[in-house]
Design a protein around this motif. Structure first.
Motif, PDB file in Angstrom:
ATOM      1  N   ASP A 208       0.870  -1.178   0.000  1.00  0.00           N
ATOM      2  CA  ASP A 208       0.000   0.000   0.000  1.00  0.00           C
ATOM      3  C   ASP A 208       0.905   1.225   0.000  1.00  0.00           C
ATOM      4  O   ASP A 208       1.394   1.652   1.055  1.00  0.00           O
ATOM      5  N   LEU A 209       1.152   1.781  -1.167  1.00  0.00           N
ATOM      6  CA  LEU A 209       2.130   2.854  -1.316  1.00  0.00           C
ATOM      7  C   LEU A 209       1.771   4.089  -0.497  1.00  0.00           C
ATOM      8  O   LEU A 209       2.631   4.662   0.179  1.00  0.00           O
ATOM      9  N   LYS A 210       0.505   4.495  -0.500  1.00  0.00           N
ATOM     10  CA  LYS A 210       0.099   5.699   0.255  1.00  0.00           C
ATOM     11  C   LYS A 210       0.290   5.492   1.761  1.00  0.00           C
ATOM     12  O   LYS A 210       0.811   6.364   2.451  1.00  0.00           O
ATOM     13  N   LYS A 211      -0.133   4.345   2.275  1.00  0.00           N
ATOM     14  CA  LYS A 211       0.013   4.053   3.704  1.00  0.00           C
ATOM     15  C   LYS A 211       1.489   4.010   4.085  1.00  0.00           C
ATOM     16  O   LYS A 211       1.894   4.585   5.095  1.00  0.00           O
ATOM     17  N   SER A 212       2.295   3.340   3.271  1.00  0.00           N
ATOM     18  CA  SER A 212       3.725   3.229   3.579  1.00  0.00           C
ATOM     19  C   SER A 212       4.429   4.571   3.457  1.00  0.00           C
ATOM     20  O   SER A 212       5.306   4.887   4.255  1.00  0.00           O
TER      21      SER A 212
ATOM     22  N   ALA B  41       8.464  13.916  -0.391  1.00  0.00           N
ATOM     23  CA  ALA B  41       9.103  12.975  -1.304  1.00  0.00           C
ATOM     24  C   ALA B  41       9.939  13.768  -2.299  1.00  0.00           C
ATOM     25  O   ALA B  41       9.559  14.871  -2.689  1.00  0.00           O
ATOM     26  N   VAL B  42      11.068  13.205  -2.709  1.00  0.00           N
ATOM     27  CA  VAL B  42      11.908  13.875  -3.698  1.00  0.00           C
ATOM     28  C   VAL B  42      11.711  13.288  -5.092  1.00  0.00           C
ATOM     29  O   VAL B  42      12.222  13.818  -6.065  1.00  0.00           O
ATOM     30  N   PHE B  43      10.956  12.187  -5.170  1.00  0.00           N
ATOM     31  CA  PHE B  43      10.719  11.546  -6.455  1.00  0.00           C
ATOM     32  C   PHE B  43       9.378  10.834  -6.434  1.00  0.00           C
ATOM     33  O   PHE B  43       9.031  10.195  -5.444  1.00  0.00           O
ATOM     34  N   ARG B  44       8.645  10.944  -7.525  1.00  0.00           N
ATOM     35  CA  ARG B  44       7.423  10.167  -7.745  1.00  0.00           C
ATOM     36  C   ARG B  44       7.433   9.742  -9.203  1.00  0.00           C
ATOM     37  O   ARG B  44       7.598  10.576 -10.093  1.00  0.00           O
ATOM     38  N   SER B  45       7.247   8.449  -9.437  1.00  0.00           N
ATOM     39  CA  SER B  45       7.232   7.977 -10.822  1.00  0.00           C
ATOM     40  C   SER B  45       5.921   8.383 -11.481  1.00  0.00           C
ATOM     41  O   SER B  45       4.889   8.530 -10.821  1.00  0.00           O
ATOM     42  N   SER B  46       5.966   8.546 -12.782  1.00  0.00           N
ATOM     43  CA  SER B  46       4.771   8.971 -13.516  1.00  0.00           C
ATOM     44  C   SER B  46       3.671   7.902 -13.477  1.00  0.00           C
ATOM     45  O   SER B  46       2.492   8.222 -13.579  1.00  0.00           O
ATOM     46  N   ASP B  47       4.064   6.624 -13.268  1.00  0.00           N
ATOM     47  CA  ASP B  47       3.052   5.568 -13.198  1.00  0.00           C
ATOM     48  C   ASP B  47       2.469   5.397 -11.796  1.00  0.00           C
ATOM     49  O   ASP B  47       1.584   4.589 -11.570  1.00  0.00           O
ATOM     50  N   GLY B  48       2.980   6.152 -10.820  1.00  0.00           N
ATOM     51  CA  GLY B  48       2.457   6.098  -9.458  1.00  0.00           C
ATOM     52  C   GLY B  48       2.887   4.886  -8.657  1.00  0.00           C
ATOM     53  O   GLY B  48       2.334   4.618  -7.591  1.00  0.00           O
ATOM     54  N   ASN B  49       3.889   4.158  -9.132  1.00  0.00           N
ATOM     55  CA  ASN B  49       4.327   2.938  -8.437  1.00  0.00           C
ATOM     56  C   ASN B  49       5.589   3.108  -7.602  1.00  0.00           C
ATOM     57  O   ASN B  49       6.010   2.164  -6.945  1.00  0.00           O
ATOM     58  N   TYR B  50       6.199   4.289  -7.628  1.00  0.00           N
ATOM     59  CA  TYR B  50       7.428   4.534  -6.874  1.00  0.00           C
ATOM     60  C   TYR B  50       7.353   5.901  -6.212  1.00  0.00           C
ATOM     61  O   TYR B  50       6.862   6.863  -6.803  1.00  0.00           O
ATOM     62  N   VAL B  51       7.860   5.980  -4.978  1.00  0.00           N
ATOM     63  CA  VAL B  51       8.004   7.259  -4.293  1.00  0.00           C
ATOM     64  C   VAL B  51       9.354   7.213  -3.565  1.00  0.00           C
ATOM     65  O   VAL B  51       9.690   6.210  -2.932  1.00  0.00           O
ATOM     66  N   GLY B  52      10.132   8.279  -3.712  1.00  0.00           N
ATOM     67  CA  GLY B  52      11.479   8.287  -3.152  1.00  0.00           C
ATOM     68  C   GLY B  52      11.709   9.396  -2.152  1.00  0.00           C
ATOM     69  O   GLY B  52      11.114  10.477  -2.240  1.00  0.00           O
ATOM     70  N   PHE B  53      12.596   9.119  -1.216  1.00  0.00           N
ATOM     71  CA  PHE B  53      13.005  10.063  -0.168  1.00  0.00           C
ATOM     72  C   PHE B  53      14.523  10.114  -0.149  1.00  0.00           C
ATOM     73  O   PHE B  53      15.193   9.221  -0.643  1.00  0.00           O
ATOM     74  N   ARG B  54      15.073  11.138   0.463  1.00  0.00           N
ATOM     75  CA  ARG B  54      16.520  11.235   0.560  1.00  0.00           C
ATOM     76  C   ARG B  54      16.896  11.625   1.982  1.00  0.00           C
ATOM     77  O   ARG B  54      16.350  12.565   2.549  1.00  0.00           O
TER      78      ARG B  54
END
Length: 121
Positions: A16-20, A33-46
């Motif tokens: 569950d990407l939103k919950k996590s 978040a410093v990154f979000r993929s256009s397909d909504g399947n990845y979110v990145g932090f630094r």
């Protein structure tokens, strides 16, 4: 000449990407978040370092989270006691702090059961 300087990104599977995303933001005090993929399947932090290389943590959507026989990585902290206390206060299940071989460390899990660790030395 060493062509590889460090590990840049650690990828963590979540169901569950939103919950996590909310959990990791709260637990590690990420502001955004410093990154979000256009397909909504990845979110990145630094993780920001003070003059140190920065390390990225990327959550990715998975249908299921594989069970590993050992945690994939540790988070390094300069204050293992403070991180342990913060996680407990946030409601995260943590082990006791262990010591050995010049290190102090503990384990915890994220909402998908990914085994994570924290260490200082």
């Amino acid at each position: 000449m060493n062509l590889v300087k460090r590990i840049d990104t650690v990828f963590v599977p979540v169901t569950d990407l939103k919950k996590s995303e909310a959990w990791y933001m709260e637990v590690f005090s990420f502001e955004e978040a410093v990154f979000r993929s256009s397909d909504g399947n990845y979110v990145g932090f630094r993780f920001e370092g003070h003059g140190e290389p920065k390390t990225a943590l990327t959550l990715y959507k998975a249908d299921e989270v594989p069970t590993l026989k050992h945690m994939a990585f540790n988070f390094y902290t300069e204050d293992v006691d403070a991180l342990h206390t913060k996680l407990k206060e946030t409601g995260v299940e943590v082990t006791e702090i262990h010591a050995g071989d010049g290190m102090r460390f503990f384990e915890f899990v994220d909402p998908d059961g990914n085994e994570l660790g924290a260490v200082t030395f």
